[in-house]
Design an enzyme around this catalytic site. Structure first.
Site, PDB file in Angstrom:
ATOM      1  N   LYS A 203       0.834  -1.204   0.000  1.00 16.61           N
ATOM      2  CA  LYS A 203       0.000   0.000   0.000  1.00 16.61           C
ATOM      3  C   LYS A 203       0.874   1.263   0.000  1.00 16.61           C
ATOM      4  O   LYS A 203       0.656   2.181  -0.759  1.00 16.61           O
ATOM      5  CB  LYS A 203      -0.908  -0.032   1.234  1.00 16.61           C
ATOM      6  CG  LYS A 203      -1.853   1.125   1.352  1.00 16.61           C
ATOM      7  CD  LYS A 203      -2.805   0.916   2.518  1.00 16.61           C
ATOM      8  CE  LYS A 203      -3.534   2.207   2.836  1.00 16.61           C
ATOM      9  NZ  LYS A 203      -4.465   2.067   3.957  1.00 16.61           N
ATOM     10  N   GLU A 209      10.540  -4.923   4.627  1.00 18.61           N
ATOM     11  CA  GLU A 209      10.624  -6.324   4.181  1.00 18.61           C
ATOM     12  C   GLU A 209      10.267  -6.456   2.695  1.00 18.61           C
ATOM     13  O   GLU A 209      10.938  -7.165   1.936  1.00 18.61           O
ATOM     14  CB  GLU A 209       9.646  -7.204   4.987  1.00 18.61           C
ATOM     15  CG  GLU A 209       9.956  -7.317   6.463  1.00 18.61           C
ATOM     16  CD  GLU A 209       9.139  -6.329   7.292  1.00 18.61           C
ATOM     17  OE1 GLU A 209       8.983  -5.167   6.868  1.00 18.61           O
ATOM     18  OE2 GLU A 209       8.669  -6.724   8.369  1.00 18.61           O
ATOM     19  N   GLY A 263      -5.006  -2.011   4.978  1.00 16.30           N
ATOM     20  CA  GLY A 263      -4.206  -3.152   4.522  1.00 16.30           C
ATOM     21  C   GLY A 263      -4.903  -4.485   4.760  1.00 16.30           C
ATOM     22  O   GLY A 263      -5.035  -5.311   3.859  1.00 16.30           O
ATOM     23  N   ARG A 264      -5.390  -4.706   5.985  1.00 15.98           N
ATOM     24  CA  ARG A 264      -5.984  -6.017   6.323  1.00 15.98           C
ATOM     25  C   ARG A 264      -7.376  -6.188   5.726  1.00 15.98           C
ATOM     26  O   ARG A 264      -7.996  -7.224   5.927  1.00 15.98           O
ATOM     27  CB  ARG A 264      -5.989  -6.194   7.834  1.00 15.98           C
ATOM     28  CG  ARG A 264      -6.656  -5.068   8.605  1.00 15.98           C
ATOM     29  CD  ARG A 264      -6.320  -5.127  10.094  1.00 15.98           C
ATOM     30  NE  ARG A 264      -6.803  -3.956  10.818  1.00 15.98           N
ATOM     31  CZ  ARG A 264      -6.149  -2.817  10.936  1.00 15.98           C
ATOM     32  NH1 ARG A 264      -4.962  -2.673  10.343  1.00 15.98           N
ATOM     33  NH2 ARG A 264      -6.643  -1.805  11.619  1.00 15.98           N
ATOM     34  N   GLU A 349      -5.326  -6.765  14.748  1.00 18.19           N
ATOM     35  CA  GLU A 349      -4.765  -5.473  14.327  1.00 18.19           C
ATOM     36  C   GLU A 349      -5.866  -4.400  14.346  1.00 18.19           C
ATOM     37  O   GLU A 349      -5.592  -3.214  14.473  1.00 18.19           O
ATOM     38  CB  GLU A 349      -4.120  -5.570  12.934  1.00 18.19           C
ATOM     39  CG  GLU A 349      -3.023  -4.532  12.731  1.00 18.19           C
ATOM     40  CD  GLU A 349      -2.284  -4.628  11.400  1.00 18.19           C
ATOM     41  OE1 GLU A 349      -2.909  -4.943  10.374  1.00 18.19           O
ATOM     42  OE2 GLU A 349      -1.076  -4.355  11.380  1.00 18.19           O
ATOM     43  N   HIS A 380      -6.101 -33.475  18.725  1.00 16.17           N
ATOM     44  CA  HIS A 380      -5.048 -34.311  19.301  1.00 16.17           C
ATOM     45  C   HIS A 380      -3.977 -33.457  19.945  1.00 16.17           C
ATOM     46  O   HIS A 380      -2.853 -33.917  20.158  1.00 16.17           O
ATOM     47  CB  HIS A 380      -4.476 -35.223  18.216  1.00 16.17           C
ATOM     48  CG  HIS A 380      -5.546 -36.081  17.610  1.00 16.17           C
ATOM     49  ND1 HIS A 380      -5.962 -37.258  18.166  1.00 16.17           N
ATOM     50  CD2 HIS A 380      -6.359 -35.857  16.544  1.00 16.17           C
ATOM     51  CE1 HIS A 380      -6.955 -37.770  17.448  1.00 16.17           C
ATOM     52  NE2 HIS A 380      -7.223 -36.922  16.459  1.00 16.17           N
ATOM     53  N   LYS A 507       8.705  -1.000  13.922  1.00 18.31           N
ATOM     54  CA  LYS A 507       9.291  -0.766  12.589  1.00 18.31           C
ATOM     55  C   LYS A 507      10.446   0.240  12.700  1.00 18.31           C
ATOM     56  O   LYS A 507      11.522   0.049  12.150  1.00 18.31           O
ATOM     57  CB  LYS A 507       8.245  -0.170  11.640  1.00 18.31           C
ATOM     58  CG  LYS A 507       7.212  -1.142  11.128  1.00 18.31           C
ATOM     59  CD  LYS A 507       6.348  -0.434  10.088  1.00 18.31           C
ATOM     60  CE  LYS A 507       5.102  -1.209   9.757  1.00 18.31           C
ATOM     61  NZ  LYS A 507       4.182  -0.497   8.882  1.00 18.31           N
TER      62      LYS A 507
END
Ligand code: F6P
Length: 540
Positions: A203, A209, A263-264, A349, A380, A507
């Site tokens: 965005k 990264e 973003g999400r 978030e 399990h 960040k």
């Protein structure tokens, strides 16, 4: 403050009277409990009868929703009001999947034309790549895509691609998010630059990264193909269209998004391009259509029959009154195994906030910890804690009725485990029942003690979501359902669900530390622990 409202207080005193009521008894008293506490929307059936609620609980929760003016807040979001107050932005992921005729305005301007143009551009691009008409620099058709992005610019497309594996075409999409070089190394090792497309999704186009991964992918490509062919093999999705062009990407291959898409919440935008490349444009559009269906349900259904509202209220009931710290998602379908991680980002978030929209610190809990994994595997392992732990963990079970396989009776076995778990969580097994089972099988002197340990208290709440098939449309509806659930909870908790200031400090410090790791002469002025860690890394 929310906790002082009459609706909250009423729920608090009701909680005191119901907290020891067992769901076993509620089911025994009411043959219609399933009918009363279940509903359908957008092809999804929600069974919420295995919750610790009565008619009164439900009515009081609806009162809470009304007092929070959920309908007004919802209409404001859909109409493009700037509900992301700290960033002064509208929140319009719903416009990205809007198939109606009405305009959706931001600052007086209709955003629908630019959304439609971008969808048309995605369609043309995807069709060109999938049909093989658009070719790589040596004239070969594309076979692979490296999708570079992180957070909301990664998780949506990746998890939806995984969920829609049965709809995959021949284009293989490889998602790389982490700056951990192992991942990029592994991905490029099996690919051929001649037939690989590299899509960078960011965005802001400032994320460390993503920029690093893009540079590495570019270097790998250029080593074989040279700089001249970047235009053909690279695409970019960003609000920073000029920045993307400045990276040498052909303007034809730059796809816009807008600051009114979080973003999400961005999988519905061009951020979904890698997903669309893997499943084809028509399936991508069906995914949007499913979300639109759920949007319409959310907008039109009264609060009492509104699926996202009901799920949100139940979440609040457990989080704020029973003190549940977490909420577990249990998809009983292998292809849906990524959903817990997706909702984890979406929910945590969005509602992981401690300050209200009125700038005050909350005196109540907000977003829960979201976790989970596919069934039956969890049975399990961590289900032990859900069944017998000393904490309450509300669960959402999910199951398609028709699987994408016809392998013997696997699906009936999967379904039986899913339903059996919800029953065990609800009903449990009493000490008396266990003693009766043990009688004659173990030494009489051990029965009391063993029965104590084997007791299944039950009264553990769960929702069950069932749908016909995990197809693109249903997946769209399911994701929109969780988006709106998060929205409703954010409105009631009075937090801004659309900013994420909490990730910024990490960040900034990451960048600061990086400079010290790389420039070994730089003075170390951090705390003693961080300084020591940097020293150890420098000496390696
Ligand atoms: O991690 C925080 C975050 O800002 C997310 O909200 C966002 O989806 C992600 O980083 C990636 O940001 P971008 O799309 O700008 O690269």
């Amino acid at each position: 403050m929310l906790t002082e409202s009459s609706q909250w207080q009423a729920l608090q005193s009701h909680f005191e009277s119901i907290k020891n009521t067992h769901m076993r008894d509620l089911f025994a008293q009411n043959d219609n409990r399933f009918l009363q506490f279940s509903m359908q929307a957008s092809g999804i059936t929600l069974d919420f009868s295995k919750n610790r609620i009565t008619d009164e609980t439900f009515a009081l929760l609806i009162d809470l929703a009304k007092a929070a003016n959920i309908s007004g807040a919802r209409d404001g979001m859909f109409a493009g009001e700037k509900i992301n107050s700290t960033e002064k932005r509208a929140v319009l992921h719903t416009a990205l999947r809007h198939f109606g005729d009405n305009q959706v305005k931001v600052d007086g301007e209709d955003v629908m034309p630019v959304i439609k143009q971008t969808l048309a551009k995605i369609k043309a691009y995807v069709n060109g790549i999938v049909s093989g008409e658009t070719k790589g620099y040596t004239g070969k058709a594309f076979t692979d895509v490296i999708s570079v992005g992180i957070g909301g610019s990664f998780l949506g497309p990746k998890i939806m691609s995984e969920a829609l594996k049965p709809y995959q075409n021949h284009i293989k999409v490889h998602y790389v998010a982490n700056v951990d070089g192992c991942h990029m190394q592994d991905v490029v090792a099996k690919l051929d630059p001649e037939t690989t497309l590299i899509v960078t999704s960011s965005k802001t186009l400032t994320t460390q990264e993503t920029l690093r991964n893009m540079q590495s992918a570019r270097q790998w490509f250029v080593e074989q193909a040279g700089e001249a062919h970047i235009a053909k093999h690279f695409a970019c999705v960003s609000t920073n269209v000029e920045g993307a062009k400045a990276l040498g990407i052909d303007p034809e291959n730059v796809f816009p998004m807008w600051d009114w898409v979080g973003g999400r919440y961005s999988v519905w935008s061009a951020i979904g391009l890698p997903l669309a490349l893997g499943i084809g444009y028509d399936n991508f559009e069906a995914f949007l259509q499913g979300a639109y269906d759920m949007d319409q349900h959310f907008c039109d259904a009264p609060l009492e029959q509104n699926m996202p509202v009901i799920m949100a209220l139940l979440g609040i009931w457990y989080r704020n009154f029973f003190g549940a710290q977490s909420h577990v998602l249990l998809p009983y379908y292998h292809y849906l195994r990524g959903l817990p991680a997706y909702v984890q980002q979406l929910d945590m978030e969005s509602n992981g906030k401690f300050v209200t929209k009125q700038d005050t610190v909350v005196n109540y809990e907000t977003g829960p910890i979201i976790w989970g994994s596919e069934g039956t595997n969890g049975q399990h392992s961590f289900h032990q804690l859900i069944h017998q732990g000393a904490t309450i963990i509300p669960a959402d079970f999910m199951l398609p009725l028709y699987p994408h396989h016809d392998v013997a009776d696997h699906h009936a076995m999967l379904a039986s485990n899913c339903f059996g778990q919800t029953q065990a969580l609800m009903a449990g097994q009493t000490v008396e029942e266990i003693k009766a089972n043990l009688a004659g099988k173990v030494d009489e002197s051990e029965i009391d003690s063993l029965a104590q340990h084997k007791e299944m208290p039950g009264n553990k709440p769960s929702n069950t979501l069932i749908f016909d098939r995990l197809d693109p449309k249903t997946l769209g509806s399911l994701i929109a359902l969780y988006e709106h659930k998060v929205f409703v909870q954010g409105v009631i908790w009075d937090v801004n669900s659309y900013d994420q200031w909490g990730v910024e400090l990490g960040k900034a410090l990451g960048n600061q530390v990086l400079s010290k790791l790389v420039n070994k002469d730089e003075a170390l002025d951090n705390d003693a622990s961080t300084n020591a860690l940097i020293e150890i890394f420098r000496k390696r």
